[in-house]
Design a protein around this motif. Structure first.
Motif, short mmCIF file in Angstrom:
data_model
loop_
_atom_site.label_atom_id
_atom_site.label_comp_id
_atom_site.label_asym_id
_atom_site.label_seq_id
_atom_site.Cartn_x
_atom_site.Cartn_y
_atom_site.Cartn_z
N PHE A 235 0.81 -1.22 0.00
CA PHE A 235 0.00 0.00 0.00
C PHE A 235 0.84 1.27 0.00
O PHE A 235 0.30 2.37 0.08
CB PHE A 235 -0.93 0.00 1.22
CG PHE A 235 -1.83 -1.19 1.27
CD1 PHE A 235 -2.95 -1.27 0.47
CD2 PHE A 235 -1.54 -2.27 2.10
CE1 PHE A 235 -3.78 -2.37 0.50
CE2 PHE A 235 -2.36 -3.38 2.14
CZ PHE A 235 -3.49 -3.44 1.34
N ALA A 236 2.16 1.13 -0.10
CA ALA A 236 3.05 2.28 0.01
C ALA A 236 2.79 3.34 -1.05
O ALA A 236 2.86 4.54 -0.78
CB ALA A 236 4.51 1.82 -0.06
N ASP A 237 2.48 2.92 -2.27
CA ASP A 237 2.31 3.86 -3.38
C ASP A 237 0.89 3.88 -3.94
O ASP A 237 0.65 4.41 -5.02
CB ASP A 237 3.29 3.51 -4.52
CG ASP A 237 4.74 3.60 -4.06
OD1 ASP A 237 5.05 4.51 -3.28
OD2 ASP A 237 5.56 2.76 -4.48
N VAL A 238 -0.06 3.29 -3.19
CA VAL A 238 -1.45 3.26 -3.66
C VAL A 238 -2.15 4.57 -3.26
O VAL A 238 -2.15 4.93 -2.08
CB VAL A 238 -2.22 2.07 -3.06
CG1 VAL A 238 -3.69 2.11 -3.45
CG2 VAL A 238 -1.58 0.75 -3.51
N PRO A 239 -2.75 5.30 -4.21
CA PRO A 239 -3.47 6.53 -3.87
C PRO A 239 -4.63 6.24 -2.92
O PRO A 239 -5.24 5.16 -2.96
CB PRO A 239 -3.99 7.03 -5.22
CG PRO A 239 -3.13 6.36 -6.25
CD PRO A 239 -2.76 5.04 -5.66
N THR A 240 -4.96 7.22 -2.08
CA THR A 240 -6.04 7.04 -1.10
C THR A 240 -7.35 6.64 -1.75
O THR A 240 -8.09 5.79 -1.24
CB THR A 240 -6.24 8.34 -0.30
OG1 THR A 240 -5.00 8.68 0.35
CG2 THR A 240 -7.32 8.18 0.75
N ALA A 241 -7.65 7.22 -2.91
CA ALA A 241 -8.91 6.95 -3.59
C ALA A 241 -9.03 5.50 -4.06
O ALA A 241 -10.13 5.04 -4.35
CB ALA A 241 -9.07 7.89 -4.78
N ARG A 242 -7.91 4.78 -4.12
CA ARG A 242 -7.95 3.41 -4.62
C ARG A 242 -7.69 2.38 -3.52
O ARG A 242 -7.46 1.20 -3.81
CB ARG A 242 -6.91 3.24 -5.75
CG ARG A 242 -7.09 4.24 -6.88
CD ARG A 242 -6.12 4.01 -8.00
NE ARG A 242 -6.43 2.81 -8.74
CZ ARG A 242 -5.64 2.29 -9.70
NH1 ARG A 242 -4.50 2.88 -9.99
NH2 ARG A 242 -5.99 1.19 -10.33
N LEU A 243 -7.74 2.82 -2.27
CA LEU A 243 -7.45 1.90 -1.17
C LEU A 243 -8.47 0.77 -1.07
O LEU A 243 -8.13 -0.36 -0.74
CB LEU A 243 -7.38 2.67 0.16
CG LEU A 243 -6.07 3.43 0.42
CD1 LEU A 243 -6.19 4.25 1.69
CD2 LEU A 243 -4.90 2.46 0.51
#
Length: 483
Positions: free
Chosen positions: A390-398
């Protein structure tokens, strides 16, 4: 207002205590992990009571894990549509009620059905618990939050084997499931009391075709793998299930690539850190997932130990894992994700392979120490994989990322159990005996170790700076020349 929007771009609200949230939602993970650890210790007693071979009772584990995998893809959508807290509480209630049904089972089909219902509850619990936490933390808090989430959850695997062994010897295997009832009620009360409500949003309609295709692909593939070559189904049915599973899987991938809001967002694989953490991590998890099944079975079936003795030794792995949790953050900060994943991957493979040398002549304290050491390395690997994903996953795609990651994470241990049972039965068949012997367990451990080792070359593809914003390794690298 959607849950995605509820998290401010700069991070969570100032009053949010991510440590308290992590500790509370971890109560559900504690219950699930304790259940999974305890049932492996109780398997031989369950097999005797239900009249089946212990190795074949692995289906009680794989049926649960497959149900987890099948239903996890919809968990992100449900959390967005109905609110993560509400879905989380319903999931705890379903898991708790299903545990009571497991305890009342009188035959293997009934037990499998109850385990599938348990899996449905667990599918909502684990990814939604992680989502509740991730929505409230900044990137620089993520590693700390994950540690607070996993440390309480690790108490389940630690207490599960000895508790499962004691309960099985003292009260019978059914008590292993009944212990979930008071834990589930307590977890529900804590979540209702302390976890803030995040308003539901409007994620649009669910991708029903994608969910159906994925569910059929996973269920048929696992059914085929679980029954192939074991004589438990008429000839041709396992092979047909595998072929159909692969066909549905191919159709599911094609559909998810084209759908506007797919059940499984394959575009997440374009994020390099997510790609390697999920795909290479699944290979590691499959090999490592065979160990919790093999160790208590070896001690009871191979060495003739009681369930209590097997449980007291088996929990060494989880004890080692718990000891590593406080060290994970400084180690990742010093060495970075790439070197940690490569190093602990190789050491974990060695730890699984060493178990192939266990014999009844080994002192139990020596086995305990080696299992604890192996748990130490595997724990660091799991923490690194869970955080890097999850280090580089945008908040909107969590939501999509937690569903995708959760699906693969739960499928991997199921494949590990299938790998272990298949290796056991094939080795026993080639050796000319019907029940697994100590030598057959050695073969299964070596196969699992090879799978773990096979994951390490993929981690070498990571950039040395991968996930540096999360681990803080970039600060160490920048400071080094000045020092």
């Amino acid at each position: 207002m959607s849950e995605t929007a509820a998290a401010a771009p700069g991070g969570p609200p100032a009053k949010t205590d991510h440590r308290l949230t992590a500790a509370i939602v971890a109560s559900a993970l504690f219950m699930q992990n304790m259940d999974s650890a305890a049932i492996t210790t109780a398997l031989p007693a369950m097999a005797r009571d239900l009249g089946v071979e212990p190795a074949r009772l692995g289906v009680a584990i794989t049926s649960y894990l497959v149900a987890l995998t099948v239903f996890i893809p919809v968990s992100g959508w449900m959390a967005d549509r109905f609110g993560a807290k509400r879905v989380f509480m319903v999931a705890i209630a379903i898991f708790t009620c299903a545990s009571a049904l497991c305890a009342r089972s009188t035959g293997l089909p009934e037990l499998i059905a109850a385990r599938v219902l348990q899996g449905f509850g667990g599918a909502m619990m684990v990814p939604v618990a992680r989502l509740l936490l991730l929505r409230q933390v900044r990137k620089d808090q993520m590693l700390s939050a994950m540690t607070w989430l996993t440390v309480p959850a690790m108490i389940g695997p630690i207490s599960g084997p000895p508790l499962g062994g004691f309960l099985t010897d003292a009260f019978g295997w059914r008590s292993v499931f009944l212990i979930n009832l008071p834990i589930g009620v307590l977890g529900l009360a804590l979540v209702a009391w302390k976890i803030p409500r995040i308003p539901p949003g409007d994620p649009g309609p669910p991708d029903l075709p994608g969910l159906v295709l994925l569910g059929l692909a996973l269920a048929l593939s696992m059914f085929g793998l679980e029954t192939l070559g074991r004589g438990v189904m008429p000839t041709g049915i396992p092979e047909a299930a595998l072929v159909l599973g692969l066909m549905f899987g191919w159709a599911a991938i094609r559909h998810c690539r084209q759908a506007k809001r797919p059940a499984l967002d394959l575009s997440l694989l374009r994020i390099p850190t997510f790609n390697l953490a999920v795909l290479a991590g699944s290979l590691f998890r499959s090999g490592a997932g065979a160990t919790p099944f093999l160790v208590p079975m070896l001690l009871q079936v191979g060495f003739g130990k009681t369930a209590s003795e097997a449980g007291l030794v088996s929990f060494a792995t989880a004890l080692g894992a718990l000891a590593m949790k406080p060290l994970a953050r400084p180690i990742l900060r010093q060495f970075g994700f790439r070197r940690v994943l490569i190093g602990t991957g190789l050491l974990s493979a060695l730890g699984v392979g060493v178990a192939a040398g266990f014999t009844p002549a080994w002192p139990l304290p020596a086995i305990f120490m080696l299992l604890a050491l192996g748990g130490l390395f595997r724990s660091l690997q799991f923490t690194a994989l869970n955080t890097l994903a999850f280090a580089d996953v945008p908040t909107a795609r969590l939501s999509a990322a937690t569903s995708f990651s959760g699906t693969v994470q739960q499928l991997s241990p199921a494949l590990g159990v299938v790998l272990a049972t298949t290796a056991l039965e094939m080795s026993a068949s080639l050796s000319g005996h019907h029940t697994a012997q100590v030598h057959d367990f050695a073969v299964a451990f070596l196969v699992a170790a090879a799978v773990v080792a096979a994951s390490t070359p993929f981690f070498a593809r990571l950039s040395p700076e991968a996930g540096a914003d999360v681990s803080g390794h970039a600060l160490v690298v920048k400071r080094a020349p000045a020092e």
